[in-house]
Design a protein around this motif. Structure first.
Motif, PDB file in Angstrom:
ATOM      1  N   UNK A 147       0.834  -1.210   0.000  1.00 47.51           N
ATOM      2  CA  UNK A 147       0.000   0.000   0.000  1.00 47.51           C
ATOM      3  C   UNK A 147       0.866   1.257   0.000  1.00 47.51           C
ATOM      4  N   UNK A 148       1.879   1.271   0.842  1.00 54.71           N
ATOM      5  CA  UNK A 148       2.754   2.449   0.920  1.00 54.71           C
ATOM      6  C   UNK A 148       3.534   2.654  -0.378  1.00 54.71           C
ATOM      7  N   UNK A 149       3.934   1.546  -1.013  1.00 53.32           N
ATOM      8  CA  UNK A 149       4.634   1.660  -2.292  1.00 53.32           C
ATOM      9  C   UNK A 149       3.715   2.266  -3.356  1.00 53.32           C
ATOM     10  N   UNK A 150       2.458   1.816  -3.402  1.00 52.86           N
ATOM     11  CA  UNK A 150       1.489   2.345  -4.365  1.00 52.86           C
ATOM     12  C   UNK A 150       1.249   3.831  -4.110  1.00 52.86           C
ATOM     13  N   UNK A 151       1.143   4.220  -2.839  1.00 47.51           N
ATOM     14  CA  UNK A 151       0.930   5.621  -2.474  1.00 47.51           C
ATOM     15  C   UNK A 151       2.125   6.473  -2.898  1.00 47.51           C
ATOM     16  N   UNK A 152       3.324   5.988  -2.628  1.00 48.77           N
ATOM     17  CA  UNK A 152       4.528   6.747  -3.004  1.00 48.77           C
ATOM     18  C   UNK A 152       4.598   6.935  -4.524  1.00 48.77           C
ATOM     19  N   UNK A 153       4.258   5.890  -5.270  1.00 44.53           N
ATOM     20  CA  UNK A 153       4.261   5.987  -6.736  1.00 44.53           C
ATOM     21  C   UNK A 153       3.217   6.987  -7.225  1.00 44.53           C
ATOM     22  N   UNK A 154       2.039   6.983  -6.594  1.00 47.26           N
ATOM     23  CA  UNK A 154       0.980   7.914  -6.984  1.00 47.26           C
ATOM     24  C   UNK A 154       1.393   9.354  -6.720  1.00 47.26           C
ATOM     25  N   UNK A 155       2.022   9.611  -5.561  1.00 47.18           N
ATOM     26  CA  UNK A 155       2.491  10.961  -5.237  1.00 47.18           C
ATOM     27  C   UNK A 155       3.586  11.412  -6.202  1.00 47.18           C
ATOM     28  N   UNK A 156       4.451  10.494  -6.576  1.00 46.17           N
ATOM     29  CA  UNK A 156       5.512  10.826  -7.524  1.00 46.17           C
ATOM     30  C   UNK A 156       4.907  11.167  -8.893  1.00 46.17           C
ATOM     31  N   UNK A 157       3.878  10.443  -9.283  1.00 47.06           N
ATOM     32  CA  UNK A 157       3.236  10.664 -10.580  1.00 47.06           C
ATOM     33  C   UNK A 157       2.670  12.076 -10.688  1.00 47.06           C
ATOM     34  N   UNK A 158       2.114  12.590  -9.583  1.00 47.07           N
ATOM     35  CA  UNK A 158       1.527  13.944  -9.610  1.00 47.07           C
ATOM     36  C   UNK A 158       2.507  15.000  -9.082  1.00 47.07           C
ATOM     37  N   UNK A 159       3.768  14.603  -8.921  1.00 45.19           N
ATOM     38  CA  UNK A 159       4.833  15.508  -8.494  1.00 45.19           C
ATOM     39  C   UNK A 159       4.556  16.129  -7.118  1.00 45.19           C
ATOM     40  N   UNK A 160       4.058  15.301  -6.202  1.00 45.00           N
ATOM     41  CA  UNK A 160       3.780  15.771  -4.837  1.00 45.00           C
ATOM     42  C   UNK A 160       4.499  14.936  -3.790  1.00 45.00           C
ATOM     43  N   UNK A 161       5.509  14.155  -4.201  1.00 46.99           N
ATOM     44  CA  UNK A 161       6.179  13.272  -3.248  1.00 46.99           C
ATOM     45  C   UNK A 161       6.883  14.051  -2.134  1.00 46.99           C
TER      46      UNK A 161
END
Length: 251
Positions: free
Chosen positions: A115-129
């Motif tokens: 779950x945390x990996x998916x969340x980190x990838x999603x934040x990176x995709x929208x440039x909000x990591x």
């Protein structure tokens, strides 16, 4: 995923908001809903993502009637980026995006490394990591919109419903968001305020006015000076740039 609405009707206090709206999105199409303020765009989308139950008509996901499905089942198929997102508690950005994993969890099941990996990838995709540990309520409207998109991406659905997703975004992030959505390879239905955004990114467009469907087709078929004049009461000219892309000039 194919999403269909059949004869959707919604009324509030004797006023008919939607007067029998039928639309259809094929698998992996980006479908735009346009129209002036008060035309019924958001009401139609709320029926599709089951915040509202229509007075008549039905919504179908791949042929299955929406309200015959559990909320969890429909949430595994369809994610939402709504116009307004308020939280009464001080959630961090990461916690907000983790909410997108809820449909995939059993009752009281804890979030895990996947779950945390998916969340980190999603934040990176929208440039909000870089904002993962910030409190959601301290972000600007545009930053919050990108976090809500990340939450939808973390849900990992085959369809996205977007209610004017470029509101609050500067031009850089408007283009970034629409380019991202276009490349997701999922079905998208989006209410769109900016006609040039609709022209650039939609495969087809439905036009609403006063709760009635007033037009349907490709951007080139729908976004004519005549329709813009009739629906928006403004004069417009259609031009094409050096790349052959369509633009609308308001006169």
């Amino acid at each position: 995923m194919k999403i269909t609405t059949e004869n959707i009707q919604v009324g509030f206090h004797a006023r008919q908001i939607l007067k029998g709206i039928s639309i259809e999105s094929q698998d992996k199409e980006l479908v735009g809903i346009i129209g002036p303020n008060g035309s019924g765009k958001s009401t139609l989308l709320k029926c599709i993502y089951r915040i509202l139950k229509p007075d008549a008509g039905a919504v179908y996901l791949d042929g299955e009637e929406l309200h015959s499905m559990s909320v969890r089942s429909s949430a595994k198929k369809m994610a939402v980026v709504a116009q307004h997102n308020y939280y009464n508690f001080d959630f961090t950005v990461r916690e907000v995006v983790l909410m997108g994993r809820a449909p995939h969890k059993k009752t009281l099941e804890r979030d895990n490394a996947k779950d945390y990996q998916i969340v980190d990838e999603a934040l990176k995709t929208v440039q909000m990591e870089a904002f993962a540990d910030r409190t959601f309520s301290t972000l600007s409207g545009g930053e919050q919109q990108r976090v809500i998109l990340a939450r939808a991406l973390a849900q990992q659905t085959s369809a996205l419903i977007l209610d004017e997703p470029t509101n609050h975004l500067d031009i850089t992030h408007q283009i970034m968001l629409m380019e991202l959505v276009k490349k997701l390879n999922v079905t998208v239905i989006s209410a769109i305020h900016d006609l040039n955004i609709a022209a650039a990114y939609c495969d087809k467009i439905y036009v609403l006015k006063d709760g009635v469907l007033e037009g349907y087709g490709t951007p080139e078929e729908v976004l004519t000076p005549e329709l813009i004049r009739r629906i928006y009461k403004v004069e417009a000219e259609i031009v094409y740039d050096s790349h052959g892309k369509m633009h609308i000039l308001f006169l």
